[in-house]
Enzyme design. Structure first.
Site, PDB file in Angstrom:
ATOM      1  N   ILE A 113       0.818  -1.206   0.000  1.00 24.24           N
ATOM      2  CA  ILE A 113       0.000   0.000   0.000  1.00 24.24           C
ATOM      3  C   ILE A 113       0.858   1.265   0.000  1.00 24.24           C
ATOM      4  O   ILE A 113       0.461   2.295  -0.560  1.00 24.24           O
ATOM      5  CB  ILE A 113      -0.993   0.006   1.188  1.00 24.24           C
ATOM      6  N   GLU A 171      -7.930  -1.986   5.360  1.00 26.03           N
ATOM      7  CA  GLU A 171      -7.774  -2.599   6.681  1.00 26.03           C
ATOM      8  C   GLU A 171      -6.609  -3.564   6.713  1.00 26.03           C
ATOM      9  O   GLU A 171      -6.093  -3.978   5.673  1.00 26.03           O
ATOM     10  CB  GLU A 171      -9.056  -3.334   7.071  1.00 26.03           C
ATOM     11  N   GLY A 313      -6.139  -6.730   0.791  1.00 26.75           N
ATOM     12  CA  GLY A 313      -6.598  -5.723   1.740  1.00 26.75           C
ATOM     13  C   GLY A 313      -5.700  -4.507   1.677  1.00 26.75           C
ATOM     14  O   GLY A 313      -5.195  -4.151   0.613  1.00 26.75           O
ATOM     15  N   GLU A 314      -5.514  -3.833   2.807  1.00 23.64           N
ATOM     16  CA  GLU A 314      -4.616  -2.674   2.907  1.00 23.64           C
ATOM     17  C   GLU A 314      -5.087  -1.475   2.079  1.00 23.64           C
ATOM     18  O   GLU A 314      -4.301  -0.554   1.847  1.00 23.64           O
ATOM     19  CB  GLU A 314      -3.186  -3.023   2.468  1.00 23.64           C
ATOM     20  N   ALA A 315      -6.308  -1.481   1.583  1.00 25.74           N
ATOM     21  CA  ALA A 315      -6.799  -0.448   0.651  1.00 25.74           C
ATOM     22  C   ALA A 315      -6.081  -0.515  -0.691  1.00 25.74           C
ATOM     23  O   ALA A 315      -6.101   0.454  -1.450  1.00 25.74           O
ATOM     24  CB  ALA A 315      -6.671   0.952   1.256  1.00 25.74           C
TER      25      ALA A 315
END
Length: 347
Positions: A113, A171, A313-315
């Site tokens: 990210i 997240e 995840g992690e945006a």
């Protein structure tokens, strides 16, 4: 990239009832801005509608920003991290300490990210919710007490600044795809097999076990599943509640939101259950490789911009979509009109 420093804030939500009222009292888009965008769009040197979703994205941005000429100068990527007691049930091949280790990795600039936010021109902030204290094991008790749930929602709400042109949500939390699948099942029905996926690398037997764990949680909390916020409290988690709060804050502050993957989508789904247009200010950035994500998106009426097989995840997916929005905006603001280019219009 320093983490957000928690600041003392007044209690916004003193009860589930007050939170529910806030979720049902939502502003709409600025229709005057949308109309102005449509008027300009009609004059640009291209057939009407030929840029497809790019045109829709510009209208979406301007309507929620309240600007006839949208901007993407202040793009914020918020990643909320939390731990889950259900990990004790063997639903993840990764130990819970990885959550804190990955938060450190984010803060050191070493995660995916970090690279994607840099490419997208987005500021990245990481928020470890509740000090990464784990939830209760949702198979035996509500994941969060009412006080913890409201505090986590408020953490997310206050993480959203007043000045922001676009919010990307994401997240980090070992075990959180189990919570997301349980929450999706609690909100929309169906057995765990419909919603459980491989998460961070489960084999077939692991997925079957995960589905069984979800079914156990659904039976344990059957009496709470008639209220979307109670469902989120009993089956969710700290970072999921924070994403719900951030999405609610963005709506109240007229900020458009790019949603990330399965966990993020499940976290904000209660808004759609509480208000028929509760997610109108959001756009689903991508459809992840998690089994239940496409099904959940269909329930919510969300159409993803990308489908790249992501499950990080992690945006990551939300941030990957930012350049698409920048492209849409560049076309809308930079193209010549028929009059400027001396191009004959369609008869």
């Amino acid at each position: 990239m320093p983490p957000l420093t928690p600041q003392p804030t007044p209690a916004l939500f003193t009860s589930l009832a007050s939170l529910q009222a806030a979720c049902q009292n939502l502003p709409g888009p600025n229709t005057a801005a949308q109309q102005a965008i449509a008027v300009r769009e009609a004059t640009l040197t291209k057939p009407a509608g030929s840029l497809g979703q790019l045109e829709q994205l510009t209208t979406w941005l301007g309507g929620w920003q309240g600007r006839a000429t949208p901007v993407l100068e202040q793009v914020l990527c918020l990643v909320f991290a939390g731990n889950h007691g259900v990990v004790a049930q063997g639903v993840s091949p990764w130990p819970p300490e990885v959550t804190a280790q990955m938060v450190h990795n984010f803060q050191s600039g070493g995660a995916a990210i970090n690279q994607l936010a840099r490419i997208a021109g987005a500021n990245l902030q990481v928020v470890p919710v509740a000090g990464l204290r784990p939830t209760a094991d949702l198979t035996t008790a509500p994941a969060l007490s009412e006080a913890d749930f409201l505090a986590a929602v408020q953490t997310g709400y206050h993480a959203v600044p007043e000045q922001c042109d676009l919010l990307c949500l994401g997240e980090m939390g070992i075990g959180n795809t189990t919570a997301a699948a349980a929450l999706a099942a609690g909100l929309f029905g169906g057995a765990g097999t419909l919603w459980a996926g491989r998460g961070t690398g489960l084999d077939d037997a692991g997925v079957q076990h995960k589905a069984h764990v979800i079914d156990t949680a659904l039976r344990t909390h059957a009496g709470a599943l008639t209220n979307p916020l109670e469902t989120a409290r009993t089956l969710g988690g700290f970072e999921l509640a924070a994403m719900l709060g951030a999405t609610l804050a963005a709506r109240h502050k007229h900020i458009p939101v790019l949603l990330d993957g399965y966990v993020c989508t499940a976290a904000v789904a209660p808004l759609a259950k509480l208000h028929p247009h509760g997610l109108a200010h959001t756009w689903l950035a991508h459809c992840s490789a998690e089994t239940g994500h496409a099904r959940l998106a269909k329930h919510l009426g969300l159409s993803p911009l990308l489908s790249l097989g992501l499950r990080l995840g992690e945006a990551s997916g939300a941030t990957l979509a930012v350049p698409l929005l920048r492209a849409a905006l560049a076309c809308h603001t930079g193209m010549a009109t028929f009059a400027q280019a001396a191009v004959t219009e369609r008869v």
